[in-house]
Write a protein that holds these residues in place. Structure first.
Motif, PDB file in Angstrom:
ATOM      1  N   SER A 140      12.166  11.080   2.744  1.00 54.73           N
ATOM      2  CA  SER A 140      10.576  11.685   2.574  1.00 54.73           C
ATOM      3  C   SER A 140       9.997  11.104   3.646  1.00 54.73           C
ATOM      4  CB  SER A 140      10.119  10.958   1.322  1.00 54.73           C
ATOM      5  OG  SER A 140      10.744  11.600   0.380  1.00 54.73           O
ATOM      6  N   THR A 141      10.082   9.816   4.266  1.00 56.85           N
ATOM      7  CA  THR A 141       9.128   9.369   5.282  1.00 56.85           C
ATOM      8  C   THR A 141       9.534  10.320   6.757  1.00 56.85           C
ATOM      9  OG1 THR A 141       9.445   7.155   4.527  1.00 56.85           O
ATOM     10  CG2 THR A 141       8.667   7.141   6.817  1.00 56.85           C
ATOM     11  N   ALA A 142      10.863  10.285   6.876  1.00 53.16           N
ATOM     12  CA  ALA A 142      11.324  11.414   7.942  1.00 53.16           C
ATOM     13  C   ALA A 142      10.716  12.747   7.883  1.00 53.16           C
ATOM     14  CB  ALA A 142      12.893  11.364   8.079  1.00 53.16           C
ATOM     15  N   ARG A 143      10.630  13.214   6.689  1.00 53.94           N
ATOM     16  CA  ARG A 143       9.902  14.647   6.508  1.00 53.94           C
ATOM     17  C   ARG A 143       8.458  14.539   7.033  1.00 53.94           C
ATOM     18  NH1 ARG A 143      12.837  15.403   0.924  1.00 53.94           N
ATOM     19  NH2 ARG A 143      14.883  16.246   2.076  1.00 53.94           N
ATOM     20  N   GLY A 144       7.789  13.491   6.644  1.00 49.50           N
ATOM     21  CA  GLY A 144       6.420  13.237   7.216  1.00 49.50           C
ATOM     22  C   GLY A 144       6.299  13.109   8.492  1.00 49.50           C
ATOM     23  N   ILE A 145       7.230  12.435   9.219  1.00 49.84           N
ATOM     24  CA  ILE A 145       7.154  12.375  10.648  1.00 49.84           C
ATOM     25  C   ILE A 145       7.319  13.607  11.106  1.00 49.84           C
ATOM     26  CG2 ILE A 145       8.309  11.489  12.689  1.00 49.84           C
ATOM     27  CD1 ILE A 145       9.170   9.044  11.090  1.00 49.84           C
ATOM     28  N   ILE A 146       8.017  14.785  10.783  1.00 51.06           N
ATOM     29  CA  ILE A 146       8.483  16.005  11.156  1.00 51.06           C
ATOM     30  C   ILE A 146       7.067  16.646  11.348  1.00 51.06           C
ATOM     31  CG2 ILE A 146       9.443  18.073  10.898  1.00 51.06           C
ATOM     32  CD1 ILE A 146      11.900  16.568  10.069  1.00 51.06           C
TER      33      ILE A 146
ATOM     34  N   LEU B 163       2.672   7.778  10.576  1.00 51.55           N
ATOM     35  CA  LEU B 163       3.652   7.473  11.779  1.00 51.55           C
ATOM     36  C   LEU B 163       3.765   8.562  12.814  1.00 51.55           C
ATOM     37  CD1 LEU B 163       6.601   5.470  10.083  1.00 51.55           C
ATOM     38  CD2 LEU B 163       4.931   4.479  11.885  1.00 51.55           C
ATOM     39  N   GLY B 164       3.938   9.627  12.206  1.00 50.77           N
ATOM     40  CA  GLY B 164       4.223  10.831  13.380  1.00 50.77           C
ATOM     41  C   GLY B 164       2.904  11.217  13.917  1.00 50.77           C
ATOM     42  N   LEU B 165       1.544  10.755  13.390  1.00 51.19           N
ATOM     43  CA  LEU B 165       0.397  11.284  14.126  1.00 51.19           C
ATOM     44  C   LEU B 165       0.003   9.810  15.011  1.00 51.19           C
ATOM     45  CD1 LEU B 165      -1.557  12.539  11.360  1.00 51.19           C
ATOM     46  CD2 LEU B 165      -0.754  13.631  13.360  1.00 51.19           C
TER      47      LEU B 165
ATOM     48  N   ILE C 287       6.210  10.176   1.931  1.00 43.72           N
ATOM     49  CA  ILE C 287       5.939  11.317   3.014  1.00 43.72           C
ATOM     50  C   ILE C 287       4.384  11.151   3.771  1.00 43.72           C
ATOM     51  CG2 ILE C 287       4.691  12.729   1.577  1.00 43.72           C
ATOM     52  CD1 ILE C 287       6.486  15.130   2.818  1.00 43.72           C
ATOM     53  N   TRP C 288       3.701  10.378   3.126  1.00 46.34           N
ATOM     54  CA  TRP C 288       2.339   9.954   3.835  1.00 46.34           C
ATOM     55  C   TRP C 288       2.547   8.709   4.810  1.00 46.34           C
ATOM     56  CZ3 TRP C 288      -1.035  13.553   3.501  1.00 46.34           C
ATOM     57  CH2 TRP C 288      -0.894  14.448   1.846  1.00 46.34           C
ATOM     58  N   PHE C 289       3.440   7.974   4.683  1.00 48.26           N
ATOM     59  CA  PHE C 289       3.611   6.916   5.560  1.00 48.26           C
ATOM     60  C   PHE C 289       4.535   7.579   6.561  1.00 48.26           C
ATOM     61  CE2 PHE C 289       6.490   3.538   7.116  1.00 48.26           C
ATOM     62  CZ  PHE C 289       5.428   2.483   7.790  1.00 48.26           C
TER      63      PHE C 289
ATOM     64  N   MET D 294       0.780  -1.115   0.000  1.00 48.49           N
ATOM     65  CA  MET D 294      -0.041  -0.002  -0.011  1.00 48.49           C
ATOM     66  C   MET D 294       0.745   1.323  -0.107  1.00 48.49           C
ATOM     67  SD  MET D 294      -3.148   0.795   2.613  1.00 48.49           S
ATOM     68  CE  MET D 294      -3.639   2.437   2.988  1.00 48.49           C
ATOM     69  N   PHE D 295       1.794   1.145   0.975  1.00 48.01           N
ATOM     70  CA  PHE D 295       2.723   2.312   0.912  1.00 48.01           C
ATOM     71  C   PHE D 295       4.061   2.057   0.695  1.00 48.01           C
ATOM     72  CE2 PHE D 295      -0.229   3.819   4.166  1.00 48.01           C
ATOM     73  CZ  PHE D 295      -0.647   5.090   3.700  1.00 48.01           C
ATOM     74  N   LYS D 296       5.022   2.636  -0.183  1.00 46.09           N
ATOM     75  CA  LYS D 296       6.175   2.443  -0.467  1.00 46.09           C
ATOM     76  C   LYS D 296       6.924   2.592   0.805  1.00 46.09           C
ATOM     77  CE  LYS D 296       6.351   5.483  -3.686  1.00 46.09           C
ATOM     78  NZ  LYS D 296       6.977   6.291  -4.765  1.00 46.09           N
ATOM     79  N   LYS D 297       8.297   2.241   0.848  1.00 42.13           N
ATOM     80  CA  LYS D 297       8.839   2.441   2.190  1.00 42.13           C
ATOM     81  C   LYS D 297       9.190   3.906   2.300  1.00 42.13           C
ATOM     82  CE  LYS D 297       9.832  -2.083   2.922  1.00 42.13           C
ATOM     83  NZ  LYS D 297      10.021  -2.915   4.251  1.00 42.13           N
ATOM     84  N   ASP D 298       9.654   4.620   1.485  1.00 41.79           N
ATOM     85  CA  ASP D 298      10.123   5.859   1.599  1.00 41.79           C
ATOM     86  C   ASP D 298       8.850   6.861   0.755  1.00 41.79           C
ATOM     87  OD1 ASP D 298      11.758   8.089   2.468  1.00 41.79           O
ATOM     88  OD2 ASP D 298      12.982   7.763   0.332  1.00 41.79           O
TER      89      ASP D 298
END
Length: 69
Positions: free
Chosen positions: A63-69, A13-15, A7-9, A1-5
């Motif tokens: 990208s994932t880290a930016r989504g967590i921020i 995670l961040g929420l 921003i939405w994932f 469903m989500f790619k590993k990297d």
């Protein structure tokens, strides 16, 4: 469903992690008394997000880290 990297994932995670932390603390609140220090719950949620952030930046998944921020 989500790619590993993705921003939405990272956003999910961040929420999700602070919500899980809050719910876990609320369930076990009677077992360990925080004694009016509710700000510790928020700090714990922040620390968990910082750990996730460090892990994802360390793996090169910006990208994932930016989504967590």
């Amino acid at each position: 469903m989500f790619k590993k990297d993705n921003i939405w994932f990272g956003s999910i995670l961040g929420l999700l992690m602070p919500v899980i932390t809050f719910l876990t603390v609320e369930v076990f609140k009677k077992d360990f008394q925080i004694q009016g220090k509710n700000h510790l719950i928020y700090i714990l949620g922040l620390v968990i997000n910082l750990i996730l952030l460090r892990l994802y930046y360390g793996k090169g998944k910006e990208s994932t880290a930016r989504g967590i921020i």
